[in-house]
Design an enzyme around this catalytic site. Sequence first.
Site, mmCIF file in Angstrom:
data_model
loop_
_atom_site.group_PDB
_atom_site.id
_atom_site.type_symbol
_atom_site.label_atom_id
_atom_site.label_comp_id
_atom_site.label_asym_id
_atom_site.label_seq_id
_atom_site.Cartn_x
_atom_site.Cartn_y
_atom_site.Cartn_z
ATOM 1 N N THR A 1 44.246 15.935 72.762
ATOM 2 C CA THR A 1 42.834 16.424 73.624
ATOM 3 C C THR A 1 43.316 18.297 73.555
ATOM 4 O O THR A 1 42.342 19.136 72.980
ATOM 5 C CB THR A 1 42.580 16.130 74.463
ATOM 6 O OG1 THR A 1 42.545 14.731 74.139
ATOM 7 C CG2 THR A 1 41.032 17.090 75.130
ATOM 8 N N ARG B 1 54.785 13.780 70.152
ATOM 9 C CA ARG B 1 56.043 12.295 69.909
ATOM 10 C C ARG B 1 55.494 12.275 68.118
ATOM 11 O O ARG B 1 56.780 11.902 67.278
ATOM 12 C CB ARG B 1 55.049 11.795 70.666
ATOM 13 C CG ARG B 1 55.310 11.190 71.706
ATOM 14 C CD ARG B 1 55.096 9.610 72.370
ATOM 15 N NE ARG B 1 53.200 10.431 72.392
ATOM 16 C CZ ARG B 1 52.437 9.255 73.112
ATOM 17 N NH1 ARG B 1 52.983 8.829 73.971
ATOM 18 N NH2 ARG B 1 51.545 8.873 73.020
ATOM 19 N N LYS C 1 47.638 17.706 86.564
ATOM 20 C CA LYS C 1 47.517 17.679 88.229
ATOM 21 C C LYS C 1 48.437 16.941 88.374
ATOM 22 O O LYS C 1 48.354 16.592 89.681
ATOM 23 C CB LYS C 1 45.936 17.509 88.311
ATOM 24 C CG LYS C 1 45.592 16.055 87.402
ATOM 25 C CD LYS C 1 44.742 16.831 85.908
ATOM 26 C CE LYS C 1 44.385 15.652 85.875
ATOM 27 N NZ LYS C 1 43.520 16.028 84.346
ATOM 28 N N GLU D 1 45.601 26.621 86.280
ATOM 29 C CA GLU D 1 43.908 26.850 86.159
ATOM 30 C C GLU D 1 43.167 25.591 85.647
ATOM 31 O O GLU D 1 42.598 24.725 86.393
ATOM 32 C CB GLU D 1 43.634 27.762 85.651
ATOM 33 C CG GLU D 1 42.480 27.778 86.038
ATOM 34 C CD GLU D 1 41.622 28.289 87.440
ATOM 35 O OE1 GLU D 1 41.842 28.792 88.406
ATOM 36 O OE2 GLU D 1 41.294 27.295 88.065
ATOM 37 N N VAL E 1 43.537 21.648 87.517
ATOM 38 C CA VAL E 1 41.788 20.848 88.762
ATOM 39 C C VAL E 1 40.356 21.293 88.052
ATOM 40 O O VAL E 1 39.687 22.641 87.915
ATOM 41 C CB VAL E 1 41.521 21.683 90.599
ATOM 42 C CG1 VAL E 1 40.697 21.720 90.935
ATOM 43 C CG2 VAL E 1 43.062 22.150 90.604
ATOM 44 N N ILE F 1 36.634 25.752 85.095
ATOM 45 C CA ILE F 1 36.430 25.884 86.337
ATOM 46 C C ILE F 1 37.555 27.002 86.736
ATOM 47 O O ILE F 1 37.950 26.227 87.349
ATOM 48 C CB ILE F 1 35.381 25.431 87.916
ATOM 49 C CG1 ILE F 1 34.244 24.481 86.374
ATOM 50 C CG2 ILE F 1 34.682 26.413 88.296
ATOM 51 C CD1 ILE F 1 33.818 22.904 87.509
ATOM 52 N N LYS G 1 43.583 16.465 91.739
ATOM 53 C CA LYS G 1 42.925 17.323 92.411
ATOM 54 C C LYS G 1 42.688 18.153 93.396
ATOM 55 O O LYS G 1 43.329 18.500 94.044
ATOM 56 C CB LYS G 1 41.554 17.114 91.621
ATOM 57 C CG LYS G 1 42.279 17.253 90.050
ATOM 58 C CD LYS G 1 40.851 16.804 88.598
ATOM 59 C CE LYS G 1 40.985 16.487 87.446
ATOM 60 N NZ LYS G 1 39.790 16.178 87.291
HETATM 61 P P1 NAP Z 1 46.032 13.583 74.838
HETATM 62 O O1 NAP Z 1 45.514 13.485 74.199
HETATM 63 O O2 NAP Z 1 46.829 12.245 75.360
HETATM 64 O O3 NAP Z 1 47.321 14.188 74.616
HETATM 65 C C1 NAP Z 1 48.637 14.503 74.867
HETATM 66 C C2 NAP Z 1 50.104 15.076 74.288
HETATM 67 O O4 NAP Z 1 51.131 15.029 74.499
HETATM 68 C C3 NAP Z 1 49.621 14.415 72.232
HETATM 69 O O5 NAP Z 1 49.832 15.141 72.417
HETATM 70 C C4 NAP Z 1 51.139 13.841 72.811
HETATM 71 O O6 NAP Z 1 51.951 13.210 70.946
HETATM 72 C C5 NAP Z 1 52.308 14.173 73.905
HETATM 73 N N1 NAP Z 1 53.139 13.264 73.811
HETATM 74 C C6 NAP Z 1 53.122 11.785 74.773
HETATM 75 N N2 NAP Z 1 54.156 11.459 75.045
HETATM 76 C C7 NAP Z 1 54.713 12.905 74.958
HETATM 77 C C8 NAP Z 1 56.230 12.613 74.776
HETATM 78 N N3 NAP Z 1 56.624 11.699 75.253
HETATM 79 N N4 NAP Z 1 56.908 13.226 74.697
HETATM 80 C C9 NAP Z 1 56.121 14.283 73.941
HETATM 81 N N5 NAP Z 1 55.025 14.333 73.783
HETATM 82 C C10 NAP Z 1 54.358 13.244 74.225
HETATM 83 O O7 NAP Z 1 46.309 14.147 76.682
HETATM 84 P P2 NAP Z 1 45.069 15.292 76.920
HETATM 85 O O8 NAP Z 1 43.662 14.875 77.290
HETATM 86 O O9 NAP Z 1 45.148 16.797 75.754
HETATM 87 O O10 NAP Z 1 46.098 15.862 78.462
HETATM 88 C C11 NAP Z 1 47.372 16.529 78.906
HETATM 89 C C12 NAP Z 1 47.346 16.904 80.196
HETATM 90 O O11 NAP Z 1 46.485 17.878 80.330
HETATM 91 C C13 NAP Z 1 47.204 16.079 80.963
HETATM 92 O O12 NAP Z 1 47.845 16.589 82.310
HETATM 93 C C14 NAP Z 1 45.759 15.724 81.515
HETATM 94 O O13 NAP Z 1 46.089 15.475 82.983
HETATM 95 C C15 NAP Z 1 44.989 16.871 81.853
HETATM 96 N N6 NAP Z 1 43.474 17.508 81.227
HETATM 97 C C16 NAP Z 1 43.660 16.839 80.568
HETATM 98 C C17 NAP Z 1 42.129 17.636 80.468
HETATM 99 C C18 NAP Z 1 40.671 16.181 79.468
HETATM 100 O O14 NAP Z 1 40.050 16.819 79.614
HETATM 101 N N7 NAP Z 1 41.560 15.859 78.523
HETATM 102 C C19 NAP Z 1 41.379 18.269 81.369
HETATM 103 C C20 NAP Z 1 42.030 18.626 82.694
HETATM 104 C C21 NAP Z 1 42.928 18.197 82.317
HETATM 105 P P3 NAP Z 1 51.180 12.544 70.094
HETATM 106 O O15 NAP Z 1 50.150 13.367 70.122
HETATM 107 O O16 NAP Z 1 52.543 13.301 68.985
HETATM 108 O O17 NAP Z 1 50.944 11.163 70.547
HETATM 109 N N1 HSE Z 2 40.223 12.476 83.487
HETATM 110 C C1 HSE Z 2 39.923 14.316 84.032
HETATM 111 C C2 HSE Z 2 37.929 13.994 83.902
HETATM 112 C C3 HSE Z 2 39.949 14.991 82.731
HETATM 113 O O1 HSE Z 2 37.498 12.897 83.957
HETATM 114 O O2 HSE Z 2 38.198 15.035 85.400
HETATM 115 C C4 HSE Z 2 39.630 16.396 83.802
HETATM 116 O O3 HSE Z 2 40.716 16.878 84.575
#
Ligand code: NAP
Ligand code: HSE
Length: 429
Positions: free
Chosen positions: A14, A46, A107, A131, A134, A138, A207
């Site tokens: 994402t 992956r 986080k 940034e 959390v 924002i 956070k």
């Molecule tokens: P996601 O959609 O699940 O994407 C995770 C990515 O990491 C995927 O591309 C996955 O590969 C890859 N991955 C997973 N395990 C791996 C490994 N062992 N080796 C190499 N690559 C690996 O997660 P996301 O929502 O983007 O979140 C990513 C980070 O941002 C997390 O720390 C999350 O807490 C943080 N975050 C997310 C949001 C949000 O709104 N989603 C907001 C703020 C912070 P594949 O695609 O090949 O499976």
């Molecule tokens: N899973 C988190 C949330 C993503 O719902 O706020 C943003 O950090």
Amino acid sequence: MGDALRVALAGLGTVGGGVIRLLDANRDLITRRAGRPIEIVAVSARDRTKDRGVDLSRFEWVDDTAALASHPNADVVVELIGGSDGPALTLARTALDAGRGFVTANKAMLAHHGLELAQKAEASNAALKFEAAVAGGIPVIKGLREGAAANAIARVYGILNGTCNFILSKMEAEGRDFAEVLAEAQALGYAEADPSFDIDGVDAAHKLSILAAIAFGTQPAFGDVAIGGVRHVLAADIAQAASLGYRVRLVGVAEEGANGLFQRVHPHLVPLDHPLAHVTGSTNAVVAEGNFVGRLLFQGAGAGDGPTASAVVADLIDIARGEYGASFAMPAHELIPAPKADSGERRGRAYLRFTVQDKVGVLAEIAAAMRDAGVSIESLIQRGEAADGGVMIAIVTHEGPERSVEQALERLRGSQSLVGQPLLMHILG
Ligand code: NAP
Ligand code: HSE
């Protein structure tokens, strides 16, 4: 125009996909603002074959994600994999040890290992920026680290999880079921890989511990956060709260007091005249109270690809400009370990909900437990049938010690008259 800042990107889900799309869409503007282009040179995830809706053919694909830390053409590593340990932590440690800049939205990793990573960044004079970790899009870290840097902060609190806020506000607006709305939040990309982190309050606690460290100059202390989630909040609680003039929100509160640092994430009843009551959907909001600036309110999109990518790329722009300092607003050796404050010492009002058997003496039993613990009841509402066949009793207490409410609940938990566990929500004061 300076040389490009070259980025190795780990994680293409994402947020990773969002970062690529943002850099493509705003390339020229970002180059002008940063004074140099920001270019992705290598990517890793992956599954190389997965269609991610973005053209990856222009980037070098690296199978071994850990190798990005020492990629010969990269200046900065961006980690968007997730997880407190495992590949994300390995990447962080090796990149920072090698003096590479490191940007992350993770986080969980920062809450558990933030101090160590900040020490590594300082030892190798590398940037460590987070940034996006959390409150999504924002700029609250920047707001506290930079904008409010001159202030002593007394309290920082807010809505820190987009998934929970989305669920609670949908349940409220549409009277829908918890599980159904959670599935919708997951489909929108808001939820963590393990959604229990969202709904049980763990993500918000991660956070909060980061925010508290920045706000108070203390070492991140995730283990000291008292955590409660929204799993047991019923549509009936939300309706009851509304009839009393409140909205239900998952709120994280961190406060420095004479007896230590208090940190708690818990569902709260928020009065309708408080700005947090009007934060809906996946929006987050953070309030910080500074001794000179007064009350600051930061509000905006707390999750999702675009807002989170916006925060990640803002960090890259800072690094491209050479504008970065201590990750937690002061050098790591200045962060002090704060003792954990005893929550029982706190005073407040509470909402208590019991589902009980409809039989003689139940109300008297609850009232006696409250009386014996010294809890004063402000209002008590009994409703007919609850979903599980019992009767719902909702109580709002007068202000008093939290310890007394805990004592009353402790006594009632074993009661044969109760159907299921009681629910406690604090009332935001
Ligand atoms: P996601 O959609 O699940 O994407 C995770 C990515 O990491 C995927 O591309 C996955 O590969 C890859 N991955 C997973 N395990 C791996 C490994 N062992 N080796 C190499 N690559 C690996 O997660 P996301 O929502 O983007 O979140 C990513 C980070 O941002 C997390 O720390 C999350 O807490 C943080 N975050 C997310 C949001 C949000 O709104 N989603 C907001 C703020 C912070 P594949 O695609 O090949 O499976
Ligand atoms: N899973 C988190 C949330 C993503 O719902 O706020 C943003 O950090």
